[in-house]
Write an enzyme that holds these catalytic residues in place. Structure first.
Site, PDB file in Angstrom:
ATOM      1  N   HIS A  12      19.693  10.182  -0.791  1.00 41.36           N
ATOM      2  CA  HIS A  12      19.278  10.519   0.566  1.00 41.36           C
ATOM      3  C   HIS A  12      17.958  11.294   0.482  1.00 41.36           C
ATOM      4  O   HIS A  12      17.774  12.107  -0.427  1.00 41.36           O
ATOM      5  CB  HIS A  12      20.373  11.384   1.196  1.00 41.36           C
ATOM      6  CG  HIS A  12      20.186  11.672   2.643  1.00 41.36           C
ATOM      7  ND1 HIS A  12      20.251  10.700   3.613  1.00 41.36           N
ATOM      8  CD2 HIS A  12      19.951  12.831   3.295  1.00 41.36           C
ATOM      9  CE1 HIS A  12      20.077  11.255   4.804  1.00 41.36           C
ATOM     10  NE2 HIS A  12      19.888  12.549   4.629  1.00 41.36           N
ATOM     11  N   GLU A  33     -40.381 -34.108 -12.934  1.00 44.95           N
ATOM     12  CA  GLU A  33     -39.211 -33.466 -12.320  1.00 44.95           C
ATOM     13  C   GLU A  33     -37.943 -33.814 -13.097  1.00 44.95           C
ATOM     14  O   GLU A  33     -37.079 -32.952 -13.329  1.00 44.95           O
ATOM     15  CB  GLU A  33     -39.087 -33.914 -10.856  1.00 44.95           C
ATOM     16  CG  GLU A  33     -40.264 -33.458  -9.995  1.00 44.95           C
ATOM     17  CD  GLU A  33     -40.417 -34.262  -8.721  1.00 44.95           C
ATOM     18  OE1 GLU A  33     -41.127 -33.789  -7.806  1.00 44.95           O
ATOM     19  OE2 GLU A  33     -39.842 -35.359  -8.633  1.00 44.95           O
ATOM     20  N   GLN A  64      19.494  10.269  11.866  1.00 44.34           N
ATOM     21  CA  GLN A  64      19.578   8.905  11.348  1.00 44.34           C
ATOM     22  C   GLN A  64      20.648   8.093  12.056  1.00 44.34           C
ATOM     23  O   GLN A  64      21.696   8.608  12.441  1.00 44.34           O
ATOM     24  CB  GLN A  64      19.861   8.948   9.842  1.00 44.34           C
ATOM     25  CG  GLN A  64      19.731   7.595   9.155  1.00 44.34           C
ATOM     26  CD  GLN A  64      19.846   7.730   7.651  1.00 44.34           C
ATOM     27  OE1 GLN A  64      19.926   8.832   7.130  1.00 44.34           O
ATOM     28  NE2 GLN A  64      19.844   6.604   6.952  1.00 44.34           N
ATOM     29  N   ASN A  89      17.386  18.340   5.719  1.00 41.66           N
ATOM     30  CA  ASN A  89      18.166  17.100   5.724  1.00 41.66           C
ATOM     31  C   ASN A  89      17.914  16.374   7.041  1.00 41.66           C
ATOM     32  O   ASN A  89      18.213  16.915   8.108  1.00 41.66           O
ATOM     33  CB  ASN A  89      19.655  17.437   5.582  1.00 41.66           C
ATOM     34  CG  ASN A  89      20.530  16.199   5.538  1.00 41.66           C
ATOM     35  OD1 ASN A  89      20.083  15.098   5.839  1.00 41.66           O
ATOM     36  ND2 ASN A  89      21.787  16.380   5.171  1.00 41.66           N
ATOM     37  N   SER A 141     -11.820 -27.217 -26.090  1.00 40.85           N
ATOM     38  CA  SER A 141     -11.035 -28.030 -25.151  1.00 40.85           C
ATOM     39  C   SER A 141     -11.913 -28.956 -24.326  1.00 40.85           C
ATOM     40  O   SER A 141     -11.412 -29.843 -23.631  1.00 40.85           O
ATOM     41  CB  SER A 141     -10.248 -27.121 -24.209  1.00 40.85           C
ATOM     42  OG  SER A 141     -11.138 -26.354 -23.408  1.00 40.85           O
ATOM     43  N   TRP A 189      19.506  14.259   8.584  1.00 45.21           N
ATOM     44  CA  TRP A 189      20.703  14.093   9.409  1.00 45.21           C
ATOM     45  C   TRP A 189      20.814  15.215  10.448  1.00 45.21           C
ATOM     46  O   TRP A 189      21.513  15.073  11.441  1.00 45.21           O
ATOM     47  CB  TRP A 189      21.953  14.119   8.531  1.00 45.21           C
ATOM     48  CG  TRP A 189      22.218  12.844   7.799  1.00 45.21           C
ATOM     49  CD1 TRP A 189      21.529  11.664   7.928  1.00 45.21           C
ATOM     50  CD2 TRP A 189      23.244  12.602   6.843  1.00 45.21           C
ATOM     51  NE1 TRP A 189      22.055  10.716   7.104  1.00 45.21           N
ATOM     52  CE2 TRP A 189      23.117  11.257   6.418  1.00 45.21           C
ATOM     53  CE3 TRP A 189      24.252  13.392   6.290  1.00 45.21           C
ATOM     54  CZ2 TRP A 189      23.969  10.681   5.480  1.00 45.21           C
ATOM     55  CZ3 TRP A 189      25.103  12.819   5.356  1.00 45.21           C
ATOM     56  CH2 TRP A 189      24.965  11.471   4.948  1.00 45.21           C
ATOM     57  N   CYS A 219      16.427   6.697   5.698  1.00 41.94           N
ATOM     58  CA  CYS A 219      16.314   8.157   5.642  1.00 41.94           C
ATOM     59  C   CYS A 219      14.987   8.572   5.025  1.00 41.94           C
ATOM     60  O   CYS A 219      14.437   9.630   5.344  1.00 41.94           O
ATOM     61  CB  CYS A 219      17.482   8.762   4.871  1.00 41.94           C
ATOM     62  SG  CYS A 219      17.639   8.181   3.170  1.00 41.94           S
ATOM     63  N   SER A 278     -40.360 -36.373  -1.723  1.00 38.12           N
ATOM     64  CA  SER A 278     -40.029 -37.803  -1.665  1.00 38.12           C
ATOM     65  C   SER A 278     -38.530 -38.051  -1.592  1.00 38.12           C
ATOM     66  O   SER A 278     -38.088 -39.158  -1.295  1.00 38.12           O
ATOM     67  CB  SER A 278     -40.591 -38.511  -2.901  1.00 38.12           C
ATOM     68  OG  SER A 278     -39.922 -38.060  -4.083  1.00 38.12           O
ATOM     69  N   ASP A 337     -16.929 -22.534 -24.855  1.00 37.49           N
ATOM     70  CA  ASP A 337     -15.715 -23.333 -25.050  1.00 37.49           C
ATOM     71  C   ASP A 337     -15.117 -22.987 -26.416  1.00 37.49           C
ATOM     72  O   ASP A 337     -15.183 -23.756 -27.374  1.00 37.49           O
ATOM     73  CB  ASP A 337     -16.056 -24.819 -24.949  1.00 37.49           C
ATOM     74  CG  ASP A 337     -14.842 -25.719 -25.165  1.00 37.49           C
ATOM     75  OD1 ASP A 337     -13.710 -25.197 -25.097  1.00 37.49           O
ATOM     76  OD2 ASP A 337     -15.038 -26.925 -25.409  1.00 37.49           O
ATOM     77  N   ASP A 369     -37.413 -31.546  -6.440  1.00 40.80           N
ATOM     78  CA  ASP A 369     -38.335 -32.482  -5.778  1.00 40.80           C
ATOM     79  C   ASP A 369     -39.535 -31.720  -5.214  1.00 40.80           C
ATOM     80  O   ASP A 369     -39.430 -31.031  -4.190  1.00 40.80           O
ATOM     81  CB  ASP A 369     -37.578 -33.208  -4.664  1.00 40.80           C
ATOM     82  CG  ASP A 369     -38.484 -34.147  -3.878  1.00 40.80           C
ATOM     83  OD1 ASP A 369     -39.527 -34.546  -4.416  1.00 40.80           O
ATOM     84  OD2 ASP A 369     -38.133 -34.473  -2.726  1.00 40.80           O
ATOM     85  N   THR A 389     -13.650 -27.765 -21.934  1.00 45.14           N
ATOM     86  CA  THR A 389     -13.829 -27.017 -20.686  1.00 45.14           C
ATOM     87  C   THR A 389     -14.054 -25.548 -21.020  1.00 45.14           C
ATOM     88  O   THR A 389     -13.877 -25.123 -22.154  1.00 45.14           O
ATOM     89  CB  THR A 389     -12.589 -27.135 -19.781  1.00 45.14           C
ATOM     90  OG1 THR A 389     -11.461 -26.553 -20.449  1.00 45.14           O
ATOM     91  CG2 THR A 389     -12.296 -28.579 -19.418  1.00 45.14           C
ATOM     92  N   ASP A 408      22.518  29.182   3.930  1.00 47.16           N
ATOM     93  CA  ASP A 408      22.494  29.985   5.157  1.00 47.16           C
ATOM     94  C   ASP A 408      23.537  31.112   5.089  1.00 47.16           C
ATOM     95  O   ASP A 408      24.731  30.861   4.841  1.00 47.16           O
ATOM     96  CB  ASP A 408      22.808  29.111   6.371  1.00 47.16           C
ATOM     97  CG  ASP A 408      21.673  28.141   6.687  1.00 47.16           C
ATOM     98  OD1 ASP A 408      20.684  28.138   5.927  1.00 47.16           O
ATOM     99  OD2 ASP A 408      21.781  27.407   7.685  1.00 47.16           O
TER     100      ASP A 408
END
Length: 700
Positions: A262, A596, A99, A286, A619, A288, A105, A589, A615, A585, A621, A299
């Site tokens: 990390h 129609e 890094q 790791n 409202s 790093w 990382c 025409s 609705d 139509d 809408t 170890d």
């Protein structure tokens, strides 16, 4: 219109395999081979105009133009940094990644895990790249991005300070594949600074196309060690980290040499015999390349002296390389999070590991149509897109001993890291899973509404809604059919997403959406059907020619709408009136005669009845979220893609639809369906057009 065309073209590309790892899409439309060939012919080194060697590519805040962190930065090519630069020396190794001055990382842990499998690595780092044969200062890498693979081209100018690489580098100094990979990923996300802070799983996924799982180790499930072993056996990538309680703890080293905040890689999980009893161990890395755990099983610790020689010989436990073993019990005690990236079948070429089955779907949350929010919003929740999955076979050798069908569900929203510089927040996302009622089993050509979804509870779903790039969880469900509904927590939140499902056994999965159909009844009205009072009114309206022109029709409809106080309208457009005349139509025409016009009048009365019933708040809408059902009641069944186009065209800024827009939409739908049916003479559901036919239809 151009966005719709792009979407349709992209879908066609997908069907032809474009976007797979084998057919990666050139990022920024830069083709590696063509650019390299041009440089070799001109005998010049490549300079990337889309990610230049300047402060703009470094960042926008902490790595911005005026930041002290970027003072003295020089961009240099590897041949300016050492006499004999190498791309990869003796194969890519976990120790090649150290890094630098960037808080990524999480990314380096993911890169380190890549090196464990050369086949996976070569999907991201195409082989054959070097600084000798046909060197032109150009390199390329491939990343998975939201459902497709992209090929990212870069030049090899790297940021340095005092003659050393500023960011990721190899331990021995002359190897550059990891630094160039980091640069390509920074380009993909806009800047180097965009890579600061993140989850290892994000890197895992973008390097593999896999799906991530997250575990809080303080709440580790009882069989997590077995899950880790099974994941490693499936070729999965694993990472972990220790939470911090404040910024002061970032990368603080504990007394046992673990680094807080990390990202570590998990590279192995083995069970050994220690003083005659089984001991579960995990192997950590790791990024790093140094600073290792000093507790039990580190170890050369004393514990290794009491392990059977043949078991100890299989485990590398003594190199000072940033990699170490620790007891699983210590792992869940000291670490906070575990992240697992499960790989797609096409990623894994080895027969030595098992393969998940995989489904992927794209979707959008569009305000007014498919951005319905979570179930807390009953008025809009059911408008979210839906996906159906059929689980039939139970798992083999379940890790918890219980029969059922394992599935991993991942919901990912797009472009969050790229948008960081603009201060845009991620949506808060999650999903719900419902069992399909017997009535609807075996069908994927419907869109379930409130009559189904709001009357029953979900059987599973995300444990929470959260503002992360991806929300993913593991479930075990009985065989059956299920609906997955991804959503934002709040309604009316725009976004694009990828929904992915991994299962241990093969399954059938698909979008759950309505077929596109129309119930087009032939107009069978004759003059004798017309009411005498209506005839008298028509004569007054139509005038001497006994026909209604487009302009006259607009005036008539506007007068009709203005006299009603229970509907809102901003006036019928000439375009809508032209569509009406074109649809009705019969004699060519360009005007409407008595029969129609009477046909139109009946349609409008029916449309008004539908509109009023939707609705609900009086409202004047209709909410755009009501449009799917309203259109269906009028005889047209559309899917989510068409619905999004309808809303973008006919809804206002508040995502409400007034009466004239509603009529205009239904008239246009009827006209388009009839056009299609006329050309689709064999009723195949597909039509072919030459340029003349296309332009005539599009303009008409």
């Amino acid at each position: 219109m151009s966005n719709i065309a792009k979407f349709l073209a992209k879908r066609q590309d997908r069907e032809e395999g474009v976007g797979s790892n084998a057919k990666a899409i050139p990022f920024n439309k830069q083709d590696y081979q063509s650019l390299k060939r041009e440089c070799l012919e001109r005998k010049t080194l490549f300079r990337d105009p889309t990610f230049p060697a300047d402060s703009e590519s470094l960042g926008y805040n902490e790595l911005g133009r005026y930041s002290f962190k970027t003072r003295g930065v020089e961009w240099k090519r590897p041949k300016e940094l050492c006499s004999n630069p190498q791309f990869i020396v003796d194969g890519a190794k976990r120790t090649d990644i150290c890094q630098g001055a960037l808080g990524d990382c999480w990314l380096l842990a993911a890169i380190a895990s890549l090196t464990l499998d050369n086949n996976i690595l070569e999907r991201v780092v195409p082989p054959g790249q070097n600084f000798t044969d046909d060197y032109a200062g150009i390199f390329h890498f491939q990343f998975w991005q939201y459902g497709e693979w992209v090929d990212v081209v870069i030049d090899d100018q790297l940021p340095t300070k005092d003659g050393k690489l500023l960011f990721v580098h190899s331990a021995e100094g002359s190897e550059f594949w990891s630094a160039l990979l980091e640069k390509a990923y920074a380009k993909l996300n806009g800047t180097y600074e965009a890579l600061s802070g993140g989850s290892t799983n994000e890197g895992f996924e973008d390097f593999t196309g896999g799906i991530a799982e997250n575990y809080e180790l303080s709440k580790a499930p009882p069989h997590l060690f077995k899950i880790i072993q099974k994941a490693l056996g499936l070729g999965s990538l694993l990472g972990c980290s220790i939470d911090i309680t404040s910024s002061y703890e970032t990368e603080a080293v504990t007394s046992l040499k673990l680094v807080k905040g990390h990202a570590y890689s998990v590279t192995g999980a083995e069970e050994v015999h220690y003083i005659g009893r089984p001991m579960q161990l995990v192997r950590m890395r790791n990024p790093w390349g140094q600073v290792e755990w000093t507790g039990p099983w580190s170890d050369n610790s004393n514990e290794w002296n009491n392990v059977r020689p043949e078991e100890k010989a299989k485990l590398d436990y003594s190199a000072e390389d940033g990699e170490f073993w620790m007891a699983y019990s210590d792992f869940i005690k000291h670490f906070s999070k575990l992240e697992i990236c499960n790989l797609t079948p096409d990623t894994l070429t080895s027969d030595e590991v098992g393969h998940w089955n995989y489904c992927q779907f794209e979707g959008n949350w569009r305000v007014g149509s498919t951005a319905g929010g979570c179930r807390n919003n009953p008025a809009t929740f059911c408008s979210n897109v839906q996906f159906v999955i059929k689980l039939e076979d139970v798992d083999d050798d379940p890790h918890d001993g219980e029969d059922g069908c394992t599935l991993l569900v991942g919901l990912m929203q797009k472009d969050g890291r790229k948008d960081k510089r603009f201060g845009r927040d991620l949506n808060t996302i999650g999903f719900a899973i419902y069992e399909v009622l017997h009535t609807y089993k075996g069908r994927n050509n419907i869109h379930l509404g409130p009559d189904v979804l709001l009357r029953k509870r979900s059987v599973a779903g995300s444990s929470t809604f959260i503002n992360l790039r991806e929300m993913s969880e593991r479930f075990k469900l009985p065989p059956g059919e299920y609906i997955i509904i991804p959503s934002t927590f709040e309604p009316h939140r725009k976004g694009s997403f990828i929904l992915r499902v991994f299962t241990e056994k093969e399954v059938a999965a698909s979008p759950m959406d309505s077929d596109i159909t129309a119930n087009l009844k032939k107009d069978s009205i004759s003059e004798s059907d017309v009411d005498p009072h209506f005839k008298h009114l028509f004569v007054q309206i139509a005038g001497n020619d006994s026909e209604v022109s487009v302009v006259e029709l607009q005036k008539i409809l506007d007068i009709f709408a203005s006299e009603r106080t229970d509907i809102k309208t901003d006036g019928f457009t000439l375009e809508t009136c032209r569509d009406i005349v074109s649809l009705l139509d019969k004699d060519g025409s360009g005007k409407l005669g008595l029969v129609e016009f009477y046909t139109l009048w009946i349609k409008i009365q029916r449309y008004l009845e539908i509109f009023k019933s939707r609705d609900t708040d009086n409202s004047g809408t209709m909410s755009s979220h009501e449009m799917r059902d309203a259109v269906k009641e009028a005889g047209f069944q559309v899917n989510s893609e068409i619905l999004q186009v309808i809303i973008s065209r006919y809804a206002n800024q508040q995502y409400a639809i007034d009466f004239d827009s509603f009529v205009g939409c239904l008239i246009r739908l009827e006209m388009l369906f009839k056009m299609f049916q006329l050309i689709d003479k064999k009723n195949t559901g597909k039509i072919g057009l030459d340029i003349l036919q296309w332009l005539c239809l599009a303009i008409s």
